[in-house]
Scaffold this active site. Structure first.
Site, PDB file in Angstrom:
ATOM      1  N   GLN A 105     -43.423  49.316 -30.111  1.00 20.08           N
ATOM      2  CA  GLN A 105     -42.313  50.276 -30.147  1.00 20.08           C
ATOM      3  C   GLN A 105     -42.322  51.254 -28.976  1.00 20.08           C
ATOM      4  OE1 GLN A 105     -43.536  51.961 -34.122  1.00 20.08           O
ATOM      5  NE2 GLN A 105     -42.845  53.880 -33.225  1.00 20.08           N
ATOM      6  N   LEU A 116     -51.955  63.557 -36.591  1.00 25.04           N
ATOM      7  CA  LEU A 116     -51.259  64.195 -37.702  1.00 25.04           C
ATOM      8  C   LEU A 116     -51.053  65.696 -37.457  1.00 25.04           C
ATOM      9  CD1 LEU A 116     -53.057  62.458 -40.717  1.00 25.04           C
ATOM     10  CD2 LEU A 116     -51.025  61.716 -39.455  1.00 25.04           C
ATOM     11  N   HIS A 117     -49.843  66.153 -37.736  1.00 18.39           N
ATOM     12  CA  HIS A 117     -49.510  67.568 -37.602  1.00 18.39           C
ATOM     13  C   HIS A 117     -48.877  68.036 -38.908  1.00 18.39           C
ATOM     14  CE1 HIS A 117     -45.498  66.034 -37.054  1.00 18.39           C
ATOM     15  NE2 HIS A 117     -45.877  65.334 -35.989  1.00 18.39           N
ATOM     16  N   MET A 167     -48.290  57.223 -36.905  1.00 17.70           N
ATOM     17  CA  MET A 167     -49.058  56.676 -35.775  1.00 17.70           C
ATOM     18  C   MET A 167     -50.214  57.627 -35.464  1.00 17.70           C
ATOM     19  SD  MET A 167     -46.336  54.722 -33.385  1.00 17.70           S
ATOM     20  CE  MET A 167     -45.682  56.141 -32.576  1.00 17.70           C
ATOM     21  N   GLY A 184     -39.881  61.439 -42.039  1.00 13.85           N
ATOM     22  CA  GLY A 184     -39.320  62.738 -41.657  1.00 13.85           C
ATOM     23  C   GLY A 184     -37.902  62.613 -41.131  1.00 13.85           C
ATOM     24  N   LYS A 206     -36.783  64.334 -38.806  1.00 11.13           N
ATOM     25  CA  LYS A 206     -36.741  64.556 -37.351  1.00 11.13           C
ATOM     26  C   LYS A 206     -36.360  63.262 -36.641  1.00 11.13           C
ATOM     27  CE  LYS A 206     -39.887  64.344 -34.473  1.00 11.13           C
ATOM     28  NZ  LYS A 206     -39.922  63.696 -33.168  1.00 11.13           N
ATOM     29  N   GLY A 238     -45.947  68.394 -39.830  1.00  6.19           N
ATOM     30  CA  GLY A 238     -44.835  67.560 -40.305  1.00  6.19           C
ATOM     31  C   GLY A 238     -45.356  66.422 -41.178  1.00  6.19           C
ATOM     32  N   HIS A 239     -46.431  65.767 -40.702  1.00  2.81           N
ATOM     33  CA  HIS A 239     -47.039  64.691 -41.498  1.00  2.81           C
ATOM     34  C   HIS A 239     -47.602  65.248 -42.807  1.00  2.81           C
ATOM     35  CE1 HIS A 239     -47.600  62.860 -37.346  1.00  2.81           C
ATOM     36  NE2 HIS A 239     -46.902  61.947 -37.987  1.00  2.81           N
TER      37      HIS A 239
HETATM   38  O1  PAF Z   1     -42.462  57.585 -36.991  1.00  2.00           O
HETATM   39  C1  PAF Z   1     -43.515  56.977 -36.702  1.00  2.00           C
HETATM   40  O2  PAF Z   1     -44.601  57.539 -36.608  1.00  2.00           O
HETATM   41  C2  PAF Z   1     -43.448  55.480 -36.430  1.00  2.00           C
HETATM   42  O3  PAF Z   1     -42.237  55.129 -35.824  1.00  2.00           O
HETATM   43  C3  PAF Z   1     -43.698  54.621 -37.692  1.00  2.00           C
HETATM   44  C4  PAF Z   1     -42.631  54.855 -38.723  1.00  2.00           C
HETATM   45  C5  PAF Z   1     -45.066  54.946 -38.267  1.00  2.00           C
HETATM   46  C6  PAF Z   1     -43.674  53.138 -37.312  1.00  2.00           C
HETATM   47  O4  PAF Z   1     -44.644  52.826 -36.368  1.00  2.00           O
END
Ligand code: PAF
Length: 281
Positions: free
Chosen positions: A63, A35-36, A32, A149, A151, A38-39
């Site tokens: 969500q 980005l850090h 989403m 991840g 996490k 972890g990404h």
């Molecule tokens: O972990 C996330 O960043 C979100 O839940 C994902 C998997 C991108 C779905 O929107």
């Protein structure tokens, strides 16, 4: 290299299918944004194992349980694009909400059982929205592998199960949590902690480690060890601490197989989650 930004589902699918038809494997990193490290670790794994890499950036409104949490979610698009370019990502798939949900959806993915415990009761509808958007992302970017991840352990278990149950032709790869030097798990939410909360939040990893290093096997005792460590920090408010089966996420009374201790704790207005493996000696 410069990462190519793609906003149309059709165009994204074409890029991935052409790459795969040309004999290249494609790795997908759903995010989403914000980005850090972890990404970046997910991207590193994708790049190590696949010829081409897609990062998706979609802040999925469905969500979020609180509109305030959605509004406060960081959206540093230029920095994210820069991070993708530096990491050698081929495509950044950043669709608009209209592109992803062009009409009110009538179809949802519910992974029953796995969504019921841990964060489930505190975040009604959250995992249905996550599973549904991941199914849509897998259709938009039909990759060979997708990287998530550890996490977000419950999310990872749910996505694995969805892929198995619905026969999605892709492999789900779980990547160990990346931590700050003091043990705090990397999360896009960390930037919302006040300096005092940020300092305090390192207690989560100390609590997880205390439980992990204990030779007790009763979940009740292990949970109380973790709870006791967290109680030393007045800024922390525990939502839950539980020990569950590694695969089914069902609550476990005695640790007689590999389990997971998972927790959610509030620091002011910020809710953090984390987890650790609990392995019987
Ligand atoms: O972990 C996330 O960043 C979100 O839940 C994902 C998997 C991108 C779905 O929107």
């Amino acid at each position: 290299m410069t990462t190519q930004v793609v906003s149309s589902i059709e165009e994204m699918r074409t890029h991935v299918l052409l790459a795969r038809r040309g004999g290249e494997s494609v790795g997908l990193v759903p995010t989403m944004g914000a980005l850090h490290k972890g990404h970046l670790e997910l991207i590193r794994h994708a790049k190590d194992e696949c010829g081409r890499t897609v990062v998706t950036l979609f802040v999925n409104p469905a969500q979020f349980n609180q509109p305030s949490d959605l509004d406060a979610y960081p959206r540093p698009f230029d920095a994210d694009l820069e991070a993708c370019s530096s990491a050698g990502v081929d495509w950044l798939f950043a669709p608009s909400a209209e592109e992803m949900y062009s009409e009110k959806p009538l179809t949802f993915v519910d992974v029953e059982g796995l969504s019921d415990g841990l964060c489930g009761p505190y975040r009604p509808g959250h995992f249905r929205a996550v599973a549904t958007v991941c199914a849509k992302l897998f259709a938009a970017a039909p990759a060979d592998r997708a990287y998530f991840g550890e996490k977000d352990y419950q999310q990872l278990a749910i996505i694995r199960r969805m892929v198995r149950d619905l026969n999605f032709p892709l492999e789900i790869v779980g990547v160990p949590t990346v931590r700050e030097p003091d043990g705090l798990a990397m999360s896009s939410r960390n930037v919302r902690l006040s300096p005092a909360e940020r300092q305090t939040a390192a207690v989560l990893y100390r609590a997880l480690e205390a439980a992990q290093s204990s030779d007790q096997t009763a979940s009740r005792v292990l949970v109380s060890i973790a709870r006791h460590v967290i109680a030393s920090e007045p800024l922390a408010r525990v939502e839950y601490i539980e020990i569950v089966d590694r695969d089914t996420l069902a609550p476990v009374v005695t640790v007689d197989r590999e389990c997971r201790l998972a927790l959610a704790v509030w620091f002011g207005k910020v809710r953090l989650i984390d987890n650790i493996a609990i392995i019987p000696r």
